[in-house]
Design a protein around this motif. Structure first.
Motif, PDB file in Angstrom:
ATOM      1  N   LYS A 341       5.302   8.067  -2.746  1.00  0.00           N
ATOM      2  CA  LYS A 341       5.419   6.618  -2.739  1.00  0.00           C
ATOM      3  C   LYS A 341       5.500   6.007  -4.125  1.00  0.00           C
ATOM      4  N   ALA A 342       4.824   6.610  -5.100  1.00  0.00           N
ATOM      5  CA  ALA A 342       4.768   5.999  -6.430  1.00  0.00           C
ATOM      6  C   ALA A 342       4.210   6.979  -7.448  1.00  0.00           C
ATOM      7  N   ALA A 343       4.412   6.637  -8.717  1.00  0.00           N
ATOM      8  CA  ALA A 343       3.789   7.350  -9.827  1.00  0.00           C
ATOM      9  C   ALA A 343       3.187   6.301 -10.748  1.00  0.00           C
ATOM     10  N   GLY A 344       2.008   6.594 -11.272  1.00  0.00           N
ATOM     11  CA  GLY A 344       1.389   5.638 -12.166  1.00  0.00           C
ATOM     12  C   GLY A 344      -0.052   6.007 -12.454  1.00  0.00           C
ATOM     13  N   VAL A 355      -2.972   5.281  -7.183  1.00  0.00           N
ATOM     14  CA  VAL A 355      -2.334   4.529  -8.265  1.00  0.00           C
ATOM     15  C   VAL A 355      -2.716   3.057  -8.120  1.00  0.00           C
ATOM     16  N   TRP A 356      -2.854   2.374  -9.231  1.00  0.00           N
ATOM     17  CA  TRP A 356      -3.223   0.952  -9.202  1.00  0.00           C
ATOM     18  C   TRP A 356      -2.015   0.054  -9.443  1.00  0.00           C
ATOM     19  N   ALA A 382       7.154  -2.262  -2.534  1.00  0.00           N
ATOM     20  CA  ALA A 382       7.311  -1.306  -1.430  1.00  0.00           C
ATOM     21  C   ALA A 382       6.027  -0.555  -1.112  1.00  0.00           C
ATOM     22  N   THR A 383       4.937  -0.880  -1.819  1.00  0.00           N
ATOM     23  CA  THR A 383       3.696  -0.114  -1.627  1.00  0.00           C
ATOM     24  C   THR A 383       2.510  -1.028  -1.309  1.00  0.00           C
ATOM     25  N   CYS A 396      -0.814   7.594  -3.653  1.00  0.00           N
ATOM     26  CA  CYS A 396       0.580   7.738  -4.084  1.00  0.00           C
ATOM     27  C   CYS A 396       1.434   8.479  -3.062  1.00  0.00           C
ATOM     28  N   GLU A 397       0.803   9.067  -2.036  1.00  0.00           N
ATOM     29  CA  GLU A 397       1.544   9.730  -0.953  1.00  0.00           C
ATOM     30  C   GLU A 397       1.644   8.863   0.290  1.00  0.00           C
TER      31      GLU A 397
END
Length: 428
Positions: A341-344, A355-356, A382-383, A396-397
């Motif tokens: 879903k994301a990286a951060g 992730v924040w 999107a998250t 993040c998943e």
């Protein structure tokens, strides 16, 4: 929200819709996030101040409240009522600082409510008494930005000056925490990040380095090493603001000189002992140090962070800042997470692989390429886990797993990145 404020808001949103016509979903989310704080967290008080709760916790953090109202400075340029709303927050922040300069969060009234009763002598105004450098920086920053961007000076009252004197005294004292400070923090709930070692004194640091000691990070977690470099960076910036405020508003050359001297001292200390060499990235800024040669190489999602140094306006060494950014946005940072879903960047304050949104916004705000800014903004949108607002941390998943459904600071940071992408930037 008053009728006049609503008119100002509607005019601004109409202007933005024209600029964001290719991004209707991002615009709709911005409207939700931007109006949420004013609608749900802000209260004007009888003493002409403004109280702002953080969201799902019924207390006002000095840090969060400043960040929550910062995006409305754009409206304050056009609307006197909004200017006074923000100025009223600054006045309340300094009222609180004059009650207890070591506290980080306060009550609506002298109710005695608190996260935990950590000190039997704790003021009934104080919700929590964790000493964090940034708690004393944010009110100065907000006062300065409101002055520079909306030509407002009503925040600069007698309480401001009294508070500034207390802030400078605290900063000087905490440069010699081991010998001079009487501050202690003990919380007996068994959660190690929520209390300080050595009977509340914190891990040993070397005094007289020029750096300012902080008991806690802006996450409200205890520091591993007491010299928190991002918070010292923030102090450098706001001490520069204070020098200008004292010179131009109060014409107090003595306080202006004191602010400048402390600013220069902290800056030199950061650039001398606040960085270390790494095999992979070269010279980098550390997240924390103890002054004896121990360094903590990481970053935390909460601001001030190392990732936020350009956002804050710290005059960093550009090569070292670039090396540091590469480290932070890689798995060399133990709190950088990457998933479907994301990286951060996340935080030890929340579970692993969370992730924040705040850190994502800061990453976007410090990118130089518009395309990368927009990419991060779209990922944030999107998250939301289907909730249509920002959160604290999310997996993040799987973004339906998140912490804090109502977190006003995160909403404000989405709004700030959106405004930046649309070309709206504050003078710093």
């Amino acid at each position: 929200m008053s009728e006049q404020m609503q008119k100002t808001m509607d005019k601004f949103l109409e202007e933005l819709r024209g600029k964001a016509k290719d991004y209707p979903e991002l615009m709709d989310l911005f409207v939700t996030c931007y109006t949420n704080t004013l609608d749900t967290t802000v209260k004007r008080m009888e003493n002409n101040t403004t109280h702002v709760i953080t969201g799902d916790i019924p207390a006002m953090w000095l840090r969060d409240s400043a960040a929550q109202l910062r995006p409305y400075i754009f409206l304050a340029k056009e609307d006197e009522e909004i200017r006074e709303l923000i100025a009223g927050l600054v006045r309340r922040q300094f009222m609180y600082i004059n009650i207890d300069e070591y506290a980080n969060a306060f009550n609506h009234s002298a109710s005695g409510d608190c996260w935990e009763k950590d000190d039997p002598n704790q003021s009934p105004w104080v919700w929590e008494r964790k000493f964090e450098i940034d708690s004393l920086c944010y009110p100065i920053q907000l006062a300065y930005l409101l002055w520079k961007n909306a030509d407002c000076v009503t925040q600069f009252n007698e309480d401001f000056q009294k508070g500034v004197e207390k802030i400078l005294e605290v900063f000087h004292t905490e440069q010699y925490h081991e010998e001079k400070s009487s501050y202690r923090f003990n919380r007996n709930n068994g959660y190690y990040r929520d209390t300080l070692s050595r009977d509340g004194k914190g891990a040993l640091v070397k005094s007289g380095t020029g750096l300012i000691w902080s008991g806690f990070r802006p996450s409200d977690d205890a520091c591993t090493y007491g010299y928190l470099i991002p918070s010292n960076m923030f102090a450098v910036v706001v001490l520069g603001y204070l020098e200008e405020i004292e010179t131009e508003i109060y014409h107090n050359q003595e306080l202006a000189k004191a602010a400048k001297e402390l600013k220069d001292e902290v800056y030199q200390a950061i650039e001398t002992i606040g960085k270390t060499f790494t095999e992979e990235f070269g010279m980098v800024y550390a997240y924390e140090t103890d002054g004896f040669g121990m360094y903590n190489l990481m970053d935390d999602a909460n601001v001030p962070s190392l990732l936020s140094m350009d956002y804050l306006g710290y005059p960093s060494d550009r090569e070292i800042a670039g090396n540091t950014r590469r480290l932070l946005l890689s798995e060399a940072n133990p709190f950088y997470f990457k998933g479907e879903k994301a990286a951060g960047i996340g935080s030890p304050h929340t579970p692993s692989n969370y992730v924040w949104h705040i850190a994502m916004a800061i990453q976007g705000l410090t990118e130089t390429e518009q395309e990368k800014k927009m990419e991060i903004l779209k990922t944030m949108a999107a998250t939301t886990g289907g909730k249509g607002v920002m959160h604290e941390g999310f997996c993040c998943e799987d973004d339906t797993r998140f912490t804090r459904e109502w977190f006003s600071w995160a909403n404000a940071m989405y709004a700030e990145l959106f405004l930046d992408c649309m070309g709206y930037r504050l003078e710093k």
